[in-house]
Design a protein around this motif. Structure first.
Motif, mmCIF file in Angstrom:
data_model
loop_
_atom_site.group_PDB
_atom_site.id
_atom_site.type_symbol
_atom_site.label_atom_id
_atom_site.label_comp_id
_atom_site.label_asym_id
_atom_site.label_seq_id
_atom_site.Cartn_x
_atom_site.Cartn_y
_atom_site.Cartn_z
ATOM 1 N N UNK A 150 0.835 -1.202 0.000
ATOM 2 C CA UNK A 150 0.000 0.000 0.000
ATOM 3 C C UNK A 150 0.871 1.253 0.000
ATOM 4 N N UNK A 151 0.287 2.351 -0.406
ATOM 5 C CA UNK A 151 1.046 3.597 -0.512
ATOM 6 C C UNK A 151 1.650 4.011 0.828
ATOM 7 N N UNK A 152 0.964 3.698 1.920
ATOM 8 C CA UNK A 152 1.482 4.067 3.243
ATOM 9 C C UNK A 152 2.818 3.383 3.527
ATOM 10 N N UNK A 153 2.981 2.146 3.063
ATOM 11 C CA UNK A 153 4.247 1.430 3.272
ATOM 12 C C UNK A 153 5.339 1.978 2.354
ATOM 13 N N UNK A 154 4.963 2.349 1.134
ATOM 14 C CA UNK A 154 5.953 2.959 0.244
ATOM 15 C C UNK A 154 6.427 4.304 0.795
ATOM 16 N N UNK A 155 5.534 5.021 1.476
ATOM 17 C CA UNK A 155 5.954 6.280 2.089
ATOM 18 C C UNK A 155 6.946 6.011 3.215
ATOM 19 N N UNK A 156 6.690 4.969 3.992
ATOM 20 C CA UNK A 156 7.624 4.591 5.058
ATOM 21 C C UNK A 156 9.002 4.273 4.479
ATOM 22 N N UNK A 157 9.049 3.421 3.461
ATOM 23 C CA UNK A 157 10.344 3.040 2.899
ATOM 24 C C UNK A 157 11.020 4.217 2.198
ATOM 25 N N UNK A 158 10.222 5.116 1.626
ATOM 26 C CA UNK A 158 10.811 6.299 0.987
ATOM 27 C C UNK A 158 11.505 7.179 2.014
ATOM 28 N N UNK A 159 10.835 7.410 3.135
ATOM 29 C CA UNK A 159 11.424 8.254 4.175
ATOM 30 C C UNK A 159 12.718 7.629 4.702
ATOM 31 N N UNK A 160 12.677 6.327 4.979
ATOM 32 C CA UNK A 160 13.859 5.672 5.542
ATOM 33 C C UNK A 160 15.030 5.658 4.570
ATOM 34 N N UNK A 161 14.763 5.329 3.308
ATOM 35 C CA UNK A 161 15.863 5.133 2.362
ATOM 36 C C UNK A 161 16.231 6.394 1.592
ATOM 37 N N UNK A 162 15.248 7.116 1.098
ATOM 38 C CA UNK A 162 15.531 8.290 0.280
ATOM 39 C C UNK A 162 15.845 9.518 1.136
ATOM 40 N N UNK A 163 14.982 9.811 2.098
ATOM 41 C CA UNK A 163 15.175 11.017 2.902
ATOM 42 C C UNK A 163 16.251 10.841 3.969
ATOM 43 N N UNK A 164 16.229 9.701 4.657
ATOM 44 C CA UNK A 164 17.147 9.471 5.766
ATOM 45 C C UNK A 164 18.419 8.731 5.354
ATOM 46 N N UNK A 165 18.461 8.234 4.129
ATOM 47 C CA UNK A 165 19.690 7.640 3.607
ATOM 48 C C UNK A 165 20.114 6.350 4.273
ATOM 49 N N UNK A 166 19.142 5.511 4.675
ATOM 50 C CA UNK A 166 19.470 4.221 5.277
ATOM 51 C C UNK A 166 19.434 3.127 4.219
ATOM 52 N N UNK A 167 20.331 2.147 4.348
ATOM 53 C CA UNK A 167 20.250 0.955 3.514
ATOM 54 C C UNK A 167 19.396 -0.069 4.245
ATOM 55 N N UNK A 168 18.290 -0.469 3.614
ATOM 56 C CA UNK A 168 17.362 -1.418 4.227
ATOM 57 C C UNK A 168 17.053 -2.517 3.221
ATOM 58 N N UNK A 169 17.164 -3.765 3.661
ATOM 59 C CA UNK A 169 16.732 -4.887 2.843
ATOM 60 C C UNK A 169 15.233 -5.056 3.010
ATOM 61 N N UNK A 170 14.472 -4.757 1.960
ATOM 62 C CA UNK A 170 13.011 -4.742 2.037
ATOM 63 C C UNK A 170 12.463 -6.009 1.396
ATOM 64 N N UNK A 171 11.695 -6.760 2.177
ATOM 65 C CA UNK A 171 11.062 -7.984 1.690
ATOM 66 C C UNK A 171 9.569 -7.731 1.568
ATOM 67 N N UNK A 172 9.013 -8.041 0.406
ATOM 68 C CA UNK A 172 7.579 -7.868 0.180
ATOM 69 C C UNK A 172 7.159 -8.742 -0.996
#
Length: 259
Positions: free
Chosen positions: A81-103
């Motif tokens: 859902x878009x809410x989860x994409x917003x979460x991953x966007x903030x973590x990876x794009x805005x905050x610059x974290x490397x996260x292994x995302x499973x979905x």
């Protein structure tokens, strides 16, 4: 003869040129070793390259390997859902974290990048109806990812830690085993990597279930940001994020009002 190493001794990194050389090496079917904040990684874009990596690591041929990609690829291939994409966007794009995302991904109508893979590679990068994409951080991997995003053939990068299986992360090229180094065509040596004090890989996160599958390097930062900015998503999923027993910092404090 060992792999070519960039930058050459005495030279400083040139991110755009280094990323271009890494891209060309991968595009031609080669194997590279490149830096990430959570340790050096072996990377390839072909089944032959994956087999070379597995042989060097002493890994069984049927083992899975993750995609090292971009936020754009994550959005294109994962079903969330878009809410989860917003979460991953903030973590990876805005905050610059490397996260292994499973979905989950659409296994019936494959994204063109996945549809272009041979059956063996597709089976290695998927697990059931899910796929793992490590969204990268840092200027070098961001530039390399951009080149892959723009690749006319839809090239994907597959990667795993640059070490013999079971021997732990390597945060300096000097610590990578000779057999692992020997399988690479190109090494991007950017020195000691940021999260070396953890001696762990990165955080792996099931974004659909809001569950951490691996409490990796920088987990307490990841946890704080989820609890601080996305507690409702965690509550909706009925999940919780345990404190890191080795690097715990407690819960974030409620914001204080001024005036």
């Amino acid at each position: 003869m060992g792999p070519r190493v960039i930058p050459e001794p005495g030279n400083v990194p040139n991110v755009s040129q280094d990323a271009q050389q890494a891209y060309w090496a991968l595009q031609s079917g080669g194997v590279i070793i490149a830096s990430t904040d959570v340790g050096y990684a072996l990377m390839a874009s072909t089944q032959d390259g994956v087999q070379r990596i597995f042989a060097a690591k002493g890994r069984q041929q049927g083992h899975n390997i993750g995609i090292i990609g971009t936020y754009q690829q994550h959005r294109q291939m994962h079903i969330l859902p878009e809410s989860k994409f917003e979460l991953t966007r903030v973590l990876t794009e805005d905050m610059g974290m490397m996260v292994g995302i499973i979905a989950k991904y659409d296994s019936k109508n494959l994204h063109p990048r996945l549809a272009a893979l041979d059956n063996t590679t597709l089976s290695q990068v998927t697990k059931g109806d899910t796929i793992s994409i490590a969204v990268t951080e840092g200027p070098f991997l961001r530039e390399l990812g951009r080149l892959c995003d723009d690749d006319p053939q839809g090239m994907l990068m597959f990667g795993t830690s640059a070490n013999v299986t079971g021997q732990g992360q390597r945060f300096r090229i000097e610590d990578v085993e000779p057999a692992v180094l020997a399988c690479a065509d190109l090494v991007v040596d950017y020195g000691l990597q940021k999260w070396h004090m953890y001696d762990r890989g990165g955080v792996n996160f099931d974004a659909e279930k809001m569950q951490v599958l691996r409490m990796g390097a920088g987990y307490e930062v990841f946890r704080d940001r989820i609890l601080r900015w996305f507690p409702q998503l965690l509550e909706e999923a009925g999940g919780s994020l345990e404190e890191d027993p080795e690097h715990g910092v407690g819960l974030p404090r409620p914001p204080t009002r001024t005036g």
